[in-house]
Write an enzyme that holds these catalytic residues in place. Structure first.
Site, PDB file in Angstrom:
ATOM      1  NE  ARG A  73      76.181   2.393 -25.998  1.00  0.00           N
ATOM      2  CZ  ARG A  73      76.099   1.712 -26.702  1.00  0.00           C
ATOM      3  NH1 ARG A  73      77.466   0.567 -26.859  1.00  0.00           N
ATOM      4  NH2 ARG A  73      75.993   2.656 -27.705  1.00  0.00           N
ATOM      5  CE1 TYR A 201      78.854  10.933 -20.902  1.00  0.00           C
ATOM      6  CE2 TYR A 201      78.929   8.954 -22.070  1.00  0.00           C
ATOM      7  CZ  TYR A 201      78.852   9.980 -22.023  1.00  0.00           C
ATOM      8  OH  TYR A 201      77.729  11.263 -22.789  1.00  0.00           O
ATOM      9  CE  LYS A 210      71.310   1.844 -24.717  1.00  0.00           C
ATOM     10  NZ  LYS A 210      71.288   2.850 -25.310  1.00  0.00           N
ATOM     11  CG  HIS A 230      69.161   0.787 -29.106  1.00  0.00           C
ATOM     12  ND1 HIS A 230      69.806   0.664 -30.113  1.00  0.00           N
ATOM     13  CD2 HIS A 230      68.699   1.727 -28.347  1.00  0.00           C
ATOM     14  CE1 HIS A 230      70.303   1.470 -29.545  1.00  0.00           C
ATOM     15  NE2 HIS A 230      69.618   2.331 -28.164  1.00  0.00           N
ATOM     16  CB  SER A 252      74.119   4.116 -29.805  1.00  0.00           C
ATOM     17  OG  SER A 252      73.823   3.339 -29.273  1.00  0.00           O
ATOM     18  CB  CYS A 254      71.195   5.855 -35.998  1.00  0.00           C
ATOM     19  SG  CYS A 254      73.018   5.329 -36.232  1.00  0.00           S
ATOM     20  CG  ASP A 277      67.602   4.115 -25.608  1.00  0.00           C
ATOM     21  OD1 ASP A 277      68.161   4.776 -27.170  1.00  0.00           O
ATOM     22  OD2 ASP A 277      68.707   3.642 -24.935  1.00  0.00           O
ATOM     23  NE  ARG A 370      74.504  10.197 -25.337  1.00  0.00           N
ATOM     24  CZ  ARG A 370      74.154   9.593 -26.249  1.00  0.00           C
ATOM     25  NH1 ARG A 370      73.035   8.949 -26.111  1.00  0.00           N
ATOM     26  NH2 ARG A 370      74.210   8.732 -27.097  1.00  0.00           N
TER      27      ARG A 370
HETATM   28  P1  GTP Z   1      70.874   7.390 -28.659  1.00  0.00           P
HETATM   29  O1  GTP Z   1      70.591   8.194 -27.754  1.00  0.00           O
HETATM   30  O2  GTP Z   1      72.079   7.347 -28.681  1.00  0.00           O
HETATM   31  O3  GTP Z   1      70.722   5.870 -28.779  1.00  0.00           O
HETATM   32  O4  GTP Z   1      70.763   7.803 -29.920  1.00  0.00           O
HETATM   33  P2  GTP Z   1      69.140   8.276 -30.437  1.00  0.00           P
HETATM   34  O5  GTP Z   1      68.575   7.198 -32.047  1.00  0.00           O
HETATM   35  O6  GTP Z   1      68.244   8.593 -29.895  1.00  0.00           O
HETATM   36  O7  GTP Z   1      69.817   9.424 -31.532  1.00  0.00           O
HETATM   37  P3  GTP Z   1      68.835  10.907 -31.649  1.00  0.00           P
HETATM   38  O8  GTP Z   1      67.437  10.954 -31.693  1.00  0.00           O
HETATM   39  O9  GTP Z   1      70.198  11.457 -30.532  1.00  0.00           O
HETATM   40  O10 GTP Z   1      70.020  11.310 -32.852  1.00  0.00           O
HETATM   41  C1  GTP Z   1      71.268  11.075 -33.078  1.00  0.00           C
HETATM   42  C2  GTP Z   1      71.926  12.603 -33.623  1.00  0.00           C
HETATM   43  O11 GTP Z   1      71.248  12.133 -35.607  1.00  0.00           O
HETATM   44  C3  GTP Z   1      71.170  13.819 -33.556  1.00  0.00           C
HETATM   45  O12 GTP Z   1      72.781  14.864 -33.499  1.00  0.00           O
HETATM   46  C4  GTP Z   1      70.212  14.685 -34.098  1.00  0.00           C
HETATM   47  O13 GTP Z   1      70.537  16.053 -34.670  1.00  0.00           O
HETATM   48  C5  GTP Z   1      70.939  13.707 -35.555  1.00  0.00           C
HETATM   49  N1  GTP Z   1      69.170  13.008 -36.231  1.00  0.00           N
HETATM   50  C6  GTP Z   1      68.391  12.529 -35.573  1.00  0.00           C
HETATM   51  N2  GTP Z   1      67.343  12.460 -36.571  1.00  0.00           N
HETATM   52  C7  GTP Z   1      68.090  13.134 -37.702  1.00  0.00           C
HETATM   53  C8  GTP Z   1      67.644  13.024 -39.362  1.00  0.00           C
HETATM   54  O14 GTP Z   1      65.731  11.836 -39.357  1.00  0.00           O
HETATM   55  N3  GTP Z   1      67.880  13.701 -40.336  1.00  0.00           N
HETATM   56  C9  GTP Z   1      69.136  13.959 -39.761  1.00  0.00           C
HETATM   57  N4  GTP Z   1      69.807  14.460 -40.658  1.00  0.00           N
HETATM   58  N5  GTP Z   1      69.687  14.090 -38.591  1.00  0.00           N
HETATM   59  C10 GTP Z   1      69.161  13.353 -37.534  1.00  0.00           C
HETATM   60  C1  SPV Z   2      73.348   4.471 -26.550  1.00  0.00           C
HETATM   61  O1  SPV Z   2      73.918   4.650 -26.942  1.00  0.00           O
HETATM   62  O2  SPV Z   2      72.520   3.680 -27.154  1.00  0.00           O
HETATM   63  C2  SPV Z   2      72.989   5.746 -25.474  1.00  0.00           C
HETATM   64  C3  SPV Z   2      73.444   6.385 -24.826  1.00  0.00           C
HETATM   65  O3  SPV Z   2      71.225   5.476 -25.332  1.00  0.00           O
HETATM   66  S1  SPV Z   2      73.971   5.215 -23.442  1.00  0.00           S
HETATM   67  O4  SPV Z   2      73.332   5.367 -22.660  1.00  0.00           O
HETATM   68  O5  SPV Z   2      75.832   5.652 -23.323  1.00  0.00           O
HETATM   69  O6  SPV Z   2      73.860   3.918 -23.755  1.00  0.00           O
HETATM   70 MN    MN Z   3      70.223   4.024 -27.480  1.00  0.00          MN
END
Ligand code: GTP
Ligand code: SPV
Ligand code: MN
Length: 589
Positions: A73, A201, A210, A230, A252, A254, A277, A370
Site C-alpha cells: 500500500r 497491489y 481497505k 481493522h 498491518s 503485526c 483483518d 502474500r
Molecule cells: P496484515 O495482513 O498486514 O494486516 O497483517 P497481520 O496483522 O494479519 O499480521 P500477520 O499475522 O500476518 O503477522 C505478520 C508477521 O508477524 C508475520 O511475519 C508473523 O510471522 C509475525 N507474527 C505474528 N504473530 C506473532 C507472534 O505472536 N510473535 C512473533 N514474534 N511474531 C509474530
Molecule cells: C494491511 O496492510 O493491513 C493488509 C494488506 O491487510 S492490504 O490489503 O494491502 O491492505
Molecule cells: Mn490488514
C-alpha cells in the site's frame, strides 16, 4: 463466458459512463462462476501474468509477480476527498473534489484501451445479513478479479442482494501505466465512491478491503451508529467449555492473521476463526457489541508463516491459492523466509524471478509477499463467519509491535480509558506499506491509514458508543514483540498467545486477579499460565514490568499526538490523559 446484463439500471448507467471515459475493448459482468474463474486463469497463464504451480504440491494454485515498484500500500498516494479538509483530518491526505477531477479523472481517459473492463459486484458480510453492504468494483485487472472472487462473496449473490437499489459503493480501478508518478487512491466518502489508478497491489487495488470496508465504511458507520475496524475476530473455548468472542486490532503485519487462527498450546482450548483483518460491529438490542467479518477470504503475509508458527495457515494453503511475490523453489514450489529449511546448494527464483541462493543479502520472497485464500479452507473456521447475526464480543484487544515499553498485556480501567489506550497506541512500521520499516509511529486503533474521516471525531464516536452498550466489552492492550537485552523476543508468541487470551477471558469472567499499575491493570506474575513454557522468571518479570518514568515520557508524546486533532479531540481523552499522568506521578513517589 455467456454474458447476462444485470437489470439494475443505476449499475448499468455507471458502467456505461465509465466505459465511455476509459474505452475498454469489451465489458464483462462477473458472475462468480467456476467457468469464469477457469477462463480468466487460462488467459493470465497464457499472458505470463500468472505462473501455474506444481499441481501435486499446490493444486489449483498460482504465483503472481507484481511490478517491482508496486509491492505494498502507498499511504502517501492515498487521499480522502471531502468538501472541507478538516473533515478528512490530520490523519489523512486530503484532495479537493476539483483537484481530483483535474489531476486524477483525466488519468482514466482511455486507460482501458485494449483491455477488458470487468464489473465485479460483491457483498461484504454474510449474504442477506443486516450488517452486509454491497459494492461494485470496476477493474481492468483480471488478477484483481480472481482475488476479489476469493476475498468477497462475489458475482450473482451480490446482484441478487442489490436488486434495483442504487445504494452500492462504487469502486473504479485501473492499472493505468503502473507508474508511482501517476498512482492515486482517492476516496469520496459522501458519495461512497473510490477511484484507484496506477497500482495492481493488495489494498490499493482490491477495493473491497481497505478502501470500502474501512475507509468508506468507517464514515457510514459513524453516521449509522456502528464501527468498521481493522480487527480480527476469534472465538475461544476454554478447557471447561466456556466460549467468548474477542476482536483485536493490531497494525498491518503485526499478527492479526496469526492470532485469528492460533493453535492453542494449552490442552483442551479451542479457537474458532471468524475473521483475520476487518470487523464490522453494531450494538445489539441486548446491549452487547455484535460483530461480523465482512470478508470471505484472507490476504495474508507469507514470510514467517510455517507449520511451526501457524499450522492452520499452512493447511489453508494446501490448494487454490494465489501467491503474490513469494519465491520459487525448483519444481514450481512456493517458498518464503521462515517457511522451511533450504538445501545449501539450492538455487531459487526470487520474487522478481532472478536467481537467488541461500545466504544472499536480499530476501527471496518480498517482505510483504502474500497469499490469497478462501477463509473456508482454514481448519479452524466453522460456520460462525456465515452467521447473519454476527457474534457477541466480550473483549476488545489493542496491540502493537513494540520492542520496548509496552508490557505483554494490561487491561483498561473502563471503556473511556480503553478508548484512550486505543487512541494512543504506538507500533513500529512494517513492510505492509511502502516507507521505512521499524519506526515507531502513533497508530490509533490500528486505523491510522484506514479511518476515512477526522480521527478526533472517530474517538468521539467510540466514546459515544458506550451509551448503547450496557454490556460493553472489556478493553485490553497486548504486545507480543517486546525484546530482551539480546534483541530477541521475550515472549514465544503464536500458539502460546492463548495464555494471554486465557487471562483476558478470566478477567471478563471475573475469575483472574490483576494489580493496579498506573497504566492499567496488569496480571500478577502467577496469573499468567506459563506451565510447560521455557520462560525464566526474569523474562516474565521483564514482560510484565511497567517503567513509570519511561511511561511518563510516552504520555508526553501521546499528548503531542492527540494535540494534532485540535478542537476535534474529545475533552474526555484529555481527562483520561490527566488521570494517567497523575497516577504515573503517584507511582513514582
Ligand atoms: P496484515 O495482513 O498486514 O494486516 O497483517 P497481520 O496483522 O494479519 O499480521 P500477520 O499475522 O500476518 O503477522 C505478520 C508477521 O508477524 C508475520 O511475519 C508473523 O510471522 C509475525 N507474527 C505474528 N504473530 C506473532 C507472534 O505472536 N510473535 C512473533 N514474534 N511474531 C509474530
Ligand atoms: C494491511 O496492510 O493491513 C493488509 C494488506 O491487510 S492490504 O490489503 O494491502 O491492505
Ligand atoms: Mn490488514
Amino acid at each position: 463466458m455467456s454474458e447476462v446484463l444485470p437489470a439494475n439500471q443505476a449499475l448499468r448507467a455507471w458502467v456505461q459512463a465509465v466505459a465511455d471515459h476509459t474505452q475498454p475493448k469489451r465489458i464483462h459482468y462477473c458472475t462468480g462462476s467456476e467457468a469464469e474463474r477457469a477462463a480468466i486463469e487460462r488467459e493470465l497463464v497464457a499472458a505470463g501474468t500468472l505462473l501455474a504451480l506444481d499441481p501435486k504440491v499446490h493444486p489449483g494454485s498460482f504465483l503472481a509477480r507484481s511490478d517491482p515498484s508496486d509491492v505494498a500500500r502507498t499511504e502517501h498516494l492515498t487521499f480522502i476527498s471531502t468538501e472541507h479538509a478538516v473533515d478528512a483530518g490530520p490523519n489523512n491526505n486530503w484532495m479537493s473534489e476539483a483537484d481530483a477531477n483535474k489531476r486524477v479523472w483525466p488519468l482514466f481517459a482511455g486507460a482501458m484501451k485494449g483491455r477488458t473492463l470487468y464489473v465485479v459486484p460483491y457483498v461484504m458480510g454474510p449474504a442477506g445479513s443486516g450488517f452486509s453492504r454491497v459494492g461494485v468494483e470496476i477493474t481492468d485487472s483480471p488478477y484483481v478479479v480472481l482475488n476479489m472472487r476469493i476475498m468477497t462473496r462475489m458475482g450473482k449473490v451480490a446482484l441478487d442482494q442489490l436488486g434495483n437499489s442504487d445504494t452500492f459503493v462504487r469502486g473504479l480501478h485501473s492499472l493505468g501505466d503502473l507508474s508511482p508518478d501517476r498512482r492515486f487512491i482517492v476516496h469520496f466518502p459522501q458519495r461512497r465512491e473510490i477511484w484507484s489508478i496506477g497500482s495492481g497491489y493488495g489494498g490499493n487495488a482490491l477495493l473491497s478491503k481497505k478502501c470500502h470496508a474501512l475507509r468508506i465504511a468507517s464514515v457510514q458507520a459513524r453516521e449509522e451508529g456502528w464501527l468498521a475496524e481493522h480487527m480480527l475476530i476469534l472465538g475461544l473455548t476454554s478447557a471447561e467449555g466456556r466460549t467468548h468472542y474477542v476482536a483485536a486490532a493490531f497494525p498491518s503485519a503485526c499478527g492479526k492473521t496469526n492470532l485469528a487462527m492460533l493453535v492453542p498450546s494449552l490442552p483442551g482450548w479451542k479457537v474458532d476463526t471468524v475473521g483475520d483483518d476487518i470487523c464490522w460491529m453494531q450494538p445489539g438490542a441486548d446491549g452487547r457489541l455484535w460483530a461480523v467479518n465482512p470478508e470471505y477470504g484472507m490476504f495474508g503475509v507469507a514470510p514467517g508463516t510455517s507449520l511451526k508458527t501457524n499450522p492452520n495457515a499452512m493447511h489453508s494453503l494446501s490448494h487454490d491459492v494465489i501467491f503474490t511475490n513469494v519465491a520459487l523453489r525448483e519444481g514450481q514450489r512456493a517458498w518464503w523466509e521462515g517457511m522451511s529449511k533450504l538445501d545449501d546448494h539450492e538455487v531459487l527464483q526470487d520474487w522478481r524471478g532472478a536467481a537467488w541462493r541461500p545466504g544472499s543479502t536480499t530476501t527471496a520472497a518480498h517482505p510483504n509477499s502474500r497469499f490469497t485464500v478462501a477463509l473456508r479452507q482454514c481448519p479452524s473456521t466453522t460456520d460462525t463467519y456465515e452467521l447473519s447475526t454476527g457474534v457477541p464480543i466480550s473483549a476488545i484487544i489493542f496491540g502493537g509491535r513494540r520492542s520496548k515499553l509496552a508490557p505483554l498485556v494490561y487491561e483498561a480501567r473502563s471503556w473511556r480509558h480503553g478508548v484512550y489506550v486505543g487512541a494512543t497506541m504506538v507500533s513500529e512500521t512494517t513492510a505492509a506499506a511502502t516507507g521505512a520499516v521499524g519506526v515507531p509511529r502513533n497508530d490509533p486503533m490500528a486505523m491510522l491509514p484506514f479511518c476515512g474521516y477526522n480521527m478526533g471525531d472517530y474517538f468521539g464516536h467510540w466514546l459515544n458508543l458506550e451509551k448503547k452498550l450496557t454490556r460493553a466489552p472489556k478493553i485490553f492492550h497486548v504486545n507480543w514483540f517486546r525484546t530482551g537485552d539480546d534483541g530477541r523476543f521475550l515472549w514465544p508468541g503464536f500458539g502460546d498467545n492463548v495464555r494471554v487470551l486465557k487471562w483476558i477471558l478470566e478477567r471478563v469472567d471475573g475469575t483472574a486477579t490483576a494489580q493496579d499499575a498506573a497504566i492499567g491493570l496488569v496480571p500478577q506474575r502467577d496469573a499468567i499460565d506459563v506451565r510447560g513454557l521455557d520462560l525464566s522468571s526474569d523474562q516474565l518479570f521483564q514482560l510484565l514490568a511497567v517503567d513509570g518514568g519511561a511511561w511518563l515520557q510516552e504520555a508526553g508524546r501521546a499528548l503531542e499526538f492527540l494535540g494534532r486533532f485540535g478542537q476535534r479531540l474529545p475533552a474526555a481523552l484529555l481527562d483520561e490523559h490527566a488521570s494517567l499522568v497523575k497516577r504515573l506521578h503517584d507511582s513514582l513517589h
